[in-house]
Enzyme design. Structure first.
Site, mmCIF file in Angstrom:
data_model
loop_
_atom_site.group_PDB
_atom_site.id
_atom_site.type_symbol
_atom_site.label_atom_id
_atom_site.label_comp_id
_atom_site.label_asym_id
_atom_site.label_seq_id
_atom_site.Cartn_x
_atom_site.Cartn_y
_atom_site.Cartn_z
ATOM 1 N N ARG A 192 19.584 -0.858 -18.118
ATOM 2 C CA ARG A 192 18.297 -0.904 -18.805
ATOM 3 C C ARG A 192 18.521 -0.742 -20.301
ATOM 4 N NH1 ARG A 192 16.616 -3.009 -14.954
ATOM 5 N NH2 ARG A 192 14.883 -2.436 -13.598
ATOM 6 N N HIS A 250 18.624 -10.727 -19.285
ATOM 7 C CA HIS A 250 18.342 -9.894 -18.095
ATOM 8 C C HIS A 250 18.586 -10.685 -16.801
ATOM 9 C CE1 HIS A 250 15.952 -6.161 -16.644
ATOM 10 N NE2 HIS A 250 16.729 -6.613 -15.672
HETATM 11 P P1 NDP Z 1 21.130 3.486 -7.251
HETATM 12 O O1 NDP Z 1 19.904 4.323 -7.167
HETATM 13 O O2 NDP Z 1 21.740 2.966 -6.009
HETATM 14 O O3 NDP Z 1 22.274 4.252 -8.020
HETATM 15 C C1 NDP Z 1 22.067 5.011 -9.140
HETATM 16 C C2 NDP Z 1 23.342 5.809 -9.377
HETATM 17 O O4 NDP Z 1 23.248 6.408 -10.666
HETATM 18 C C3 NDP Z 1 23.521 6.914 -8.345
HETATM 19 O O5 NDP Z 1 24.861 6.931 -7.929
HETATM 20 C C4 NDP Z 1 23.135 8.166 -9.102
HETATM 21 O O6 NDP Z 1 23.812 9.342 -8.736
HETATM 22 C C5 NDP Z 1 23.539 7.795 -10.521
HETATM 23 N N1 NDP Z 1 22.751 8.580 -11.474
HETATM 24 C C6 NDP Z 1 21.424 8.765 -11.511
HETATM 25 N N2 NDP Z 1 21.078 9.573 -12.533
HETATM 26 C C7 NDP Z 1 22.235 9.927 -13.131
HETATM 27 C C8 NDP Z 1 22.540 10.755 -14.237
HETATM 28 N N3 NDP Z 1 21.598 11.406 -14.913
HETATM 29 N N4 NDP Z 1 23.842 10.892 -14.568
HETATM 30 C C9 NDP Z 1 24.809 10.266 -13.881
HETATM 31 N N5 NDP Z 1 24.584 9.459 -12.817
HETATM 32 C C10 NDP Z 1 23.302 9.291 -12.454
HETATM 33 O O7 NDP Z 1 20.748 2.276 -8.239
HETATM 34 P P2 NDP Z 1 21.405 0.817 -8.263
HETATM 35 O O8 NDP Z 1 22.869 0.966 -8.352
HETATM 36 O O9 NDP Z 1 20.825 -0.038 -7.211
HETATM 37 O O10 NDP Z 1 20.826 0.270 -9.652
HETATM 38 C C11 NDP Z 1 21.130 0.902 -10.883
HETATM 39 C C12 NDP Z 1 20.296 0.294 -11.974
HETATM 40 O O11 NDP Z 1 20.738 -1.023 -12.284
HETATM 41 C C13 NDP Z 1 18.815 0.081 -11.613
HETATM 42 O O12 NDP Z 1 18.082 1.275 -11.743
HETATM 43 C C14 NDP Z 1 18.396 -0.943 -12.627
HETATM 44 O O13 NDP Z 1 17.931 -0.305 -13.799
HETATM 45 C C15 NDP Z 1 19.688 -1.696 -12.940
HETATM 46 N N6 NDP Z 1 19.628 -3.079 -12.500
HETATM 47 C C16 NDP Z 1 19.767 -4.082 -13.428
HETATM 48 C C17 NDP Z 1 19.720 -5.399 -13.048
HETATM 49 C C18 NDP Z 1 19.955 -6.502 -14.028
HETATM 50 O O14 NDP Z 1 19.841 -7.676 -13.671
HETATM 51 N N7 NDP Z 1 20.323 -6.212 -15.255
HETATM 52 C C19 NDP Z 1 19.507 -5.772 -11.643
HETATM 53 C C20 NDP Z 1 19.406 -4.649 -10.743
HETATM 54 C C21 NDP Z 1 19.460 -3.352 -11.173
HETATM 55 P P3 NDP Z 1 23.681 10.085 -7.309
HETATM 56 O O15 NDP Z 1 24.775 9.503 -6.461
HETATM 57 O O16 NDP Z 1 23.876 11.510 -7.619
HETATM 58 O O17 NDP Z 1 22.295 9.787 -6.782
#
Ligand code: NDP
Length: 321
Positions: free
Chosen positions: A236, A284
């Site tokens: 993002r 994006h």
């Molecule tokens: P998930 O919810 O599967 O994974 C998020 C990960 O980030 C988890 O492992 C989580 O940790 C970790 N996390 C959350 N908060 C923190 C923090 N404060 N510090 C460190 N690690 C943290 O999401 P996805 O992998 O499916 O997607 C991630 C992001 O990718 C989406 O939210 C979206 O914004 C972006 N995206 C972008 C796209 C694009 O085309 N550019 C397409 C799709 C998604 P924990 O294991 O502890 O829960």
């Protein structure tokens, strides 16, 4: 009980998409769930909205879902739900499911690999040289000489980290809680972030946007990176303080940035990133939801609600993802 023995549900499709994309989703969703009553949010009146059991949403207009008091599930067609959670009228007690689509995770891993390989081998520089008609080969670096850090080891980050490790890059991952990803050196917690940044030559951001991660990549984090490292932001735009990134690019602290996401999208035509010689701009597109596989996830969650079960991929509203 067979699915057909349970009553049909009323499903509201609430999406702000261009007409063609909207029509494709409508066709695919109504074909996958033909015996339910579908309401197109674009033309629905208040009584039709009020009857909805489930809302299937993509960038819904803020405030729209407040008019459906019977909702038992809000199903996002997108993986990131920061925009949805930013709507204060989103019914607080309704479960919210985000999209987890294996085809989208695979696409994200491909984009991460493309970006990291392009940086490792200098292919982005060769594109610039082509515009100047300059023939200038440079040294070839091996993948194992280029350490990569993936921020966020969720669906997207894990897929990207595994594929990058498979290409031979030394991959580290940084996450909120402890994770175990084969072949990836995992660290967790804010206290380990600066050290992890300092070891990487390419930092790939795949965090969700939450109050904890908004603006995380700022001047302080860029200073913690190795001088001359690169940033690949596929998550993002609001993770990055754009003015700080421009300053870090100017000083050479960050050598290159590959950016798919921006604080304001579409990226304004007068934004410095468009013409910056060391910034690559994508619109994006790092990973689009794949309609064919995503519809199966929606259908499975609708069936879960119909049976009184728990839908998959529910968002933890406290955590914000
Ligand atoms: P998930 O919810 O599967 O994974 C998020 C990960 O980030 C988890 O492992 C989580 O940790 C970790 N996390 C959350 N908060 C923190 C923090 N404060 N510090 C460190 N690690 C943290 O999401 P996805 O992998 O499916 O997607 C991630 C992001 O990718 C989406 O939210 C979206 O914004 C972006 N995206 C972008 C796209 C694009 O085309 N550019 C397409 C799709 C998604 P924990 O294991 O502890 O829960």
């Amino acid at each position: 009980m067979t699915p057909n023995a349970t009553p049909p549900l009323t499903l509201l499709f609430e999406a702000s998409l261009d007409a063609g994309e909207r029509a494709d989703w409508w066709r695919a969703l109504t074909t996958a769930l033909p015996r339910d009553t579908w309401i197109d949010g674009a033309g629905a009146d208040a009584s039709a909205r009020a009857a909805a059991d489930i809302a299937v949403v993509a960038n819904p207009t803020p405030g729209r879902l407040a008019a459906s008091p019977r909702l038992r599930l809000v199903q996002s067609l997108w993986a990131g739900v920061d925009r949805l959670l930013g709507d204060p009228t989103l019914p607080a007690d309704v479960p919210l499911a985000r999209m987890v689509d294996p085809a989208m995770s695979a696409a994200m891993a491909e984009t991460a690999c493309w970006a990291v390989l392009s940086l490792q081998r200098g292919f982005l520089d060769y594109l610039d040289r082509q515009r100047e008609r300059t023939w200038l080969p440079h040294a070839q670096r091996r993948a194992d000489e280029v350490p990569v850090l993936v921020l966020g080891l969720g669906e997207m980050g894990r897929a990207a980290a595994l594929k990058l490790a498979g290409l031979g890059f030394p991959v580290a991952g940084w996450n909120r809680s402890a994770r175990d990803v084969p072949g990836v050196r995992c660290a967790h917690g804010l206290g380990s972030l600066d050290a992890a940044l300092g070891e990487a030559e390419v930092v790939v951001n795949l965090l969700p946007l939450t109050p904890d991660t908004r603006g995380l990549l700022d001047a302080r984090r860029f200073a913690a990176m190795r001088r001359g490292a690169a940033l690949v932001n596929l998550a993002r735009g609001a993770h990055v303080v754009e003015a700080d990134l421009l300053a870090a690019l100017e000083s050479g602290q960050v050598a290159r940035a590959v950016l798919d996401v921006f604080a304001k999208e579409p990226l304004p035509t007068d934004h410095a990133f468009w013409t910056h010689p060391r910034v690559t701009v994508l619109p994006h597109v790092a990973a689009l939801t794949d309609l064919r596989t995503a519809v199966a996830t929606v259908a499975a969650n609708v069936e879960a609600v119909r049976r009184g079960g728990t839908p998959m991929h529910l968002v933890d509203r406290q955590q914000g993802y």
